[in-house]
Design a protein around this motif. Structure first.
Motif, PDB file in Angstrom:
ATOM      1  N   ASN A 284      81.720  77.174  28.115  1.00 45.98           N
ATOM      2  CA  ASN A 284      82.579  78.040  28.919  1.00 45.98           C
ATOM      3  C   ASN A 284      82.191  78.069  30.397  1.00 45.98           C
ATOM      4  OD1 ASN A 284      84.061  78.845  26.595  1.00 45.98           O
ATOM      5  ND2 ASN A 284      82.472  80.372  26.104  1.00 45.98           N
ATOM      6  N   GLY A 285      81.104  77.421  30.733  1.00 46.79           N
ATOM      7  CA  GLY A 285      80.668  77.418  32.134  1.00 46.79           C
ATOM      8  C   GLY A 285      80.292  78.793  32.637  1.00 46.79           C
ATOM      9  N   THR A 286      79.622  79.570  31.767  1.00 46.63           N
ATOM     10  CA  THR A 286      79.306  80.952  32.120  1.00 46.63           C
ATOM     11  C   THR A 286      78.354  81.043  33.305  1.00 46.63           C
ATOM     12  OG1 THR A 286      79.568  81.547  29.782  1.00 46.63           O
ATOM     13  CG2 THR A 286      78.445  83.140  31.213  1.00 46.63           C
ATOM     14  N   HIS A 287      77.350  80.192  33.312  1.00 50.69           N
ATOM     15  CA  HIS A 287      76.341  80.213  34.380  1.00 50.69           C
ATOM     16  C   HIS A 287      76.481  78.966  35.235  1.00 50.69           C
ATOM     17  CE1 HIS A 287      74.614  83.668  32.342  1.00 50.69           C
ATOM     18  NE2 HIS A 287      74.611  82.970  31.219  1.00 50.69           N
ATOM     19  N   HIS A 288      76.028  79.073  36.478  1.00 47.26           N
ATOM     20  CA  HIS A 288      76.309  78.032  37.456  1.00 47.26           C
ATOM     21  C   HIS A 288      75.024  77.403  38.007  1.00 47.26           C
ATOM     22  CE1 HIS A 288      80.086  80.267  37.360  1.00 47.26           C
ATOM     23  NE2 HIS A 288      80.678  79.230  37.938  1.00 47.26           N
ATOM     24  N   ILE A 289      75.151  76.103  38.296  1.00 47.88           N
ATOM     25  CA  ILE A 289      74.159  75.383  39.095  1.00 47.88           C
ATOM     26  C   ILE A 289      74.906  74.804  40.286  1.00 47.88           C
ATOM     27  CG2 ILE A 289      72.548  73.452  39.208  1.00 47.88           C
ATOM     28  CD1 ILE A 289      71.985  73.810  36.266  1.00 47.88           C
ATOM     29  N   TYR A 290      74.484  75.186  41.486  1.00 47.92           N
ATOM     30  CA  TYR A 290      75.128  74.717  42.708  1.00 47.92           C
ATOM     31  C   TYR A 290      74.193  73.735  43.420  1.00 47.92           C
ATOM     32  CZ  TYR A 290      77.919  78.958  41.953  1.00 47.92           C
ATOM     33  OH  TYR A 290      78.716  79.945  41.413  1.00 47.92           O
ATOM     34  N   VAL A 291      74.756  72.636  43.889  1.00 51.00           N
ATOM     35  CA  VAL A 291      74.010  71.658  44.684  1.00 51.00           C
ATOM     36  C   VAL A 291      74.742  71.508  46.010  1.00 51.00           C
ATOM     37  CG1 VAL A 291      73.159  69.300  44.854  1.00 51.00           C
ATOM     38  CG2 VAL A 291      73.218  70.447  42.619  1.00 51.00           C
ATOM     39  N   PHE A 292      74.072  71.879  47.100  1.00 53.03           N
ATOM     40  CA  PHE A 292      74.684  71.812  48.430  1.00 53.03           C
ATOM     41  C   PHE A 292      73.768  71.066  49.398  1.00 53.03           C
ATOM     42  CE2 PHE A 292      76.642  75.919  46.938  1.00 53.03           C
ATOM     43  CZ  PHE A 292      77.919  75.408  46.805  1.00 53.03           C
ATOM     44  N   ASP A 293      74.385  70.501  50.437  1.00 55.29           N
ATOM     45  CA  ASP A 293      73.642  69.892  51.557  1.00 55.29           C
ATOM     46  C   ASP A 293      72.577  68.918  51.053  1.00 55.29           C
ATOM     47  OD1 ASP A 293      73.052  69.375  54.152  1.00 55.29           O
ATOM     48  OD2 ASP A 293      71.755  71.116  54.437  1.00 55.29           O
ATOM     49  N   SER A 294      72.908  68.142  50.038  1.00 59.96           N
ATOM     50  CA  SER A 294      71.992  67.157  49.473  1.00 59.96           C
ATOM     51  C   SER A 294      72.637  65.777  49.548  1.00 59.96           C
ATOM     52  CB  SER A 294      71.641  67.514  48.024  1.00 59.96           C
ATOM     53  OG  SER A 294      70.972  68.772  47.980  1.00 59.96           O
ATOM     54  N   GLN A 295      71.840  64.762  49.287  1.00 59.39           N
ATOM     55  CA  GLN A 295      72.343  63.401  49.432  1.00 59.39           C
ATOM     56  C   GLN A 295      73.101  62.909  48.196  1.00 59.39           C
ATOM     57  OE1 GLN A 295      71.748  63.694  52.725  1.00 59.39           O
ATOM     58  NE2 GLN A 295      71.349  61.507  52.776  1.00 59.39           N
ATOM     59  N   ARG A 296      72.494  63.074  47.022  1.00 65.05           N
ATOM     60  CA  ARG A 296      73.083  62.551  45.783  1.00 65.05           C
ATOM     61  C   ARG A 296      72.852  63.541  44.654  1.00 65.05           C
ATOM     62  NH1 ARG A 296      70.018  58.893  48.125  1.00 65.05           N
ATOM     63  NH2 ARG A 296      68.326  59.304  46.667  1.00 65.05           N
ATOM     64  N   ALA A 297      73.693  63.435  43.621  1.00 67.46           N
ATOM     65  CA  ALA A 297      73.544  64.303  42.449  1.00 67.46           C
ATOM     66  C   ALA A 297      74.018  63.553  41.204  1.00 67.46           C
ATOM     67  CB  ALA A 297      74.322  65.593  42.623  1.00 67.46           C
ATOM     68  N   THR A 298      73.289  63.773  40.089  1.00 68.79           N
ATOM     69  CA  THR A 298      73.601  63.148  38.809  1.00 68.79           C
ATOM     70  C   THR A 298      73.429  64.168  37.701  1.00 68.79           C
ATOM     71  OG1 THR A 298      72.639  61.088  39.671  1.00 68.79           O
ATOM     72  CG2 THR A 298      73.100  61.166  37.309  1.00 68.79           C
ATOM     73  N   VAL A 299      74.272  64.102  36.684  1.00 64.18           N
ATOM     74  CA  VAL A 299      74.156  64.996  35.516  1.00 64.18           C
ATOM     75  C   VAL A 299      74.034  64.152  34.254  1.00 64.18           C
ATOM     76  CG1 VAL A 299      75.270  66.792  34.147  1.00 64.18           C
ATOM     77  CG2 VAL A 299      75.481  66.824  36.647  1.00 64.18           C
ATOM     78  N   HIS A 300      73.043  64.525  33.432  1.00 66.88           N
ATOM     79  CA  HIS A 300      72.868  63.922  32.111  1.00 66.88           C
ATOM     80  C   HIS A 300      72.907  65.035  31.067  1.00 66.88           C
ATOM     81  CE1 HIS A 300      71.760  59.847  33.410  1.00 66.88           C
ATOM     82  NE2 HIS A 300      71.142  60.454  34.433  1.00 66.88           N
ATOM     83  N   VAL A 301      73.493  64.742  29.930  1.00 64.75           N
ATOM     84  CA  VAL A 301      73.522  65.679  28.808  1.00 64.75           C
ATOM     85  C   VAL A 301      72.559  65.188  27.754  1.00 64.75           C
ATOM     86  CG1 VAL A 301      74.912  66.759  27.004  1.00 64.75           C
ATOM     87  CG2 VAL A 301      75.904  66.344  29.269  1.00 64.75           C
ATOM     88  N   LEU A 302      71.590  66.041  27.390  1.00 62.58           N
ATOM     89  CA  LEU A 302      70.568  65.671  26.416  1.00 62.58           C
ATOM     90  C   LEU A 302      71.054  66.001  25.024  1.00 62.58           C
ATOM     91  CD1 LEU A 302      67.465  67.108  28.307  1.00 62.58           C
ATOM     92  CD2 LEU A 302      68.425  64.791  28.439  1.00 62.58           C
ATOM     93  N   ASN A 303      70.905  65.046  24.116  1.00 63.17           N
ATOM     94  CA  ASN A 303      71.327  65.275  22.716  1.00 63.17           C
ATOM     95  C   ASN A 303      70.246  66.031  21.939  1.00 63.17           C
ATOM     96  OD1 ASN A 303      73.775  63.905  23.073  1.00 63.17           O
ATOM     97  ND2 ASN A 303      72.742  61.937  22.832  1.00 63.17           N
TER      98      ASN A 303
END
Length: 303
Positions: A284-303
């Protein structure tokens, strides 16, 4: 008729003394450079005695005196080299050369930091400096910091105060990861640190980077996290979490094992230099992680 060659005796005495010095350095395990820089005045002494002897015998009858220029040049070279060593030693350059030549970088453990969190605490501000940092959420009520550092000496970091500073202001705890000590000079040395910071999951977190790499393991996050001024941010999410990741970066949004939902690149005027924006949502996206003013970003989902 006697023939006196000024310089011959000095060269012979110098060679004998040099052999003795090298033998002692091998036998006692003493540095040859240390001994060499200490005995060079003997060269001047021997040559001076020989010149006085020359002046004395030159007044005697049947004494034919000649200069052995090759020997004198040899003595001059030895003396000049020794004087150069003394100058290098007195200016500290010789010690720096020794440090660089004998340098061996080793990996040491950082002293563990454990800090209990009071119920009044609501927010953590982590200032990472230029170090790559690993940040992990945990269901405990304490902050922990540990990891490793690379250096020439185990004495660089002896206690937690050598690399971490903590200050509490109101309901916020400020944690600063200090820079590693380094030696400046002609041959400067560099050290590196890789700390892991464990944060209680119920606390809000603001990570203030210095264009370093940031690796996040939020786990079952129950608060909001923000990352600012990082070089690369890699976020590793548990698949059974309710998290919404929003990132605005300068260089790219790199797809991990889950793709970004990219938005229009015409970013608001308030963010003129940032050109990539996207989000990843789990649950549901209840809680947030914000990434600002950075060069690169990647998301991985751990099984």
């Amino acid at each position: 008729m006697r023939k006196w060659r000024v310089g011959t005796v000095s060269m012979g005495a110098s060679l004998i003394l040099l052999g003795i010095v090298l033998f002692i350095s091998q036998w006692k395990g003493t540095g040859a450079v240390d001994i060499f820089t200490s005995w060079w005045p003997f060269l001047l002494l021997v040559l001076g005695v020989e010149i006085l002897a020359y002046l004395y015998f030159s007044k005697q009858e049947n004494t034919f005196i000649k200069y052995d220029f090759l020997s004198i040049i040899f003595i001059g070279v030895l003396g000049s080299v020794a004087i150069v060593f003394v100058l290098l030693s007195s200016t500290g350059i010789l010690e720096e050369i020794r440090t660089v030549v004998g340098a061996e970088t080793k990996v040491f453990h950082l002293p563990n930091v454990r800090q209990s969190v009071s119920p009044e605490m609501k927010r953590i501000v982590l200032q990472t400096g230029s170090h790559p940092v690993v940040i992990e959420g945990n269901n405990s009520d304490e902050i922990q910091i540990f990891g490793t550092y690379q250096s020439l000496s185990a004495n660089d970091i002896k206690k937690q105060e050598d690399y971490v500073a903590m200050n509490i202001v109101g309901d916020t705890m400020y944690i600063t990861i200090k820079e590693m000590p380094r030696k400046e000079g002609l041959f400067h040395t560099m050290s590196a640190m890789t700390p892991t910071v464990v944060i209680p999951q119920h606390l809000s977190l603001e990570v203030r980077g210095n264009y370093n790499s940031v690796l996040l393991y939020p786990r079952q996050l129950t608060a909001n996290w923000t990352v600012l001024k990082a070089d690369g941010v890699q976020i590793n999410l548990d698949k059974n979490t309710d998290i919404l990741v929003t990132a605005v970066t300068r260089e790219m949004l790199e797809d991990g094992n889950i793709a970004w939902q990219r938005e229009n690149t015409n970013i608001e005027e308030t963010l003129p230099v940032q050109t990539f924006k996207g989000k990843v949502q789990l649950g549901n996206g209840t809680h947030h992680i914000y990434v600002f003013d950075s060069q690169r970003a990647t998301v991985h989902v751990l099984n």
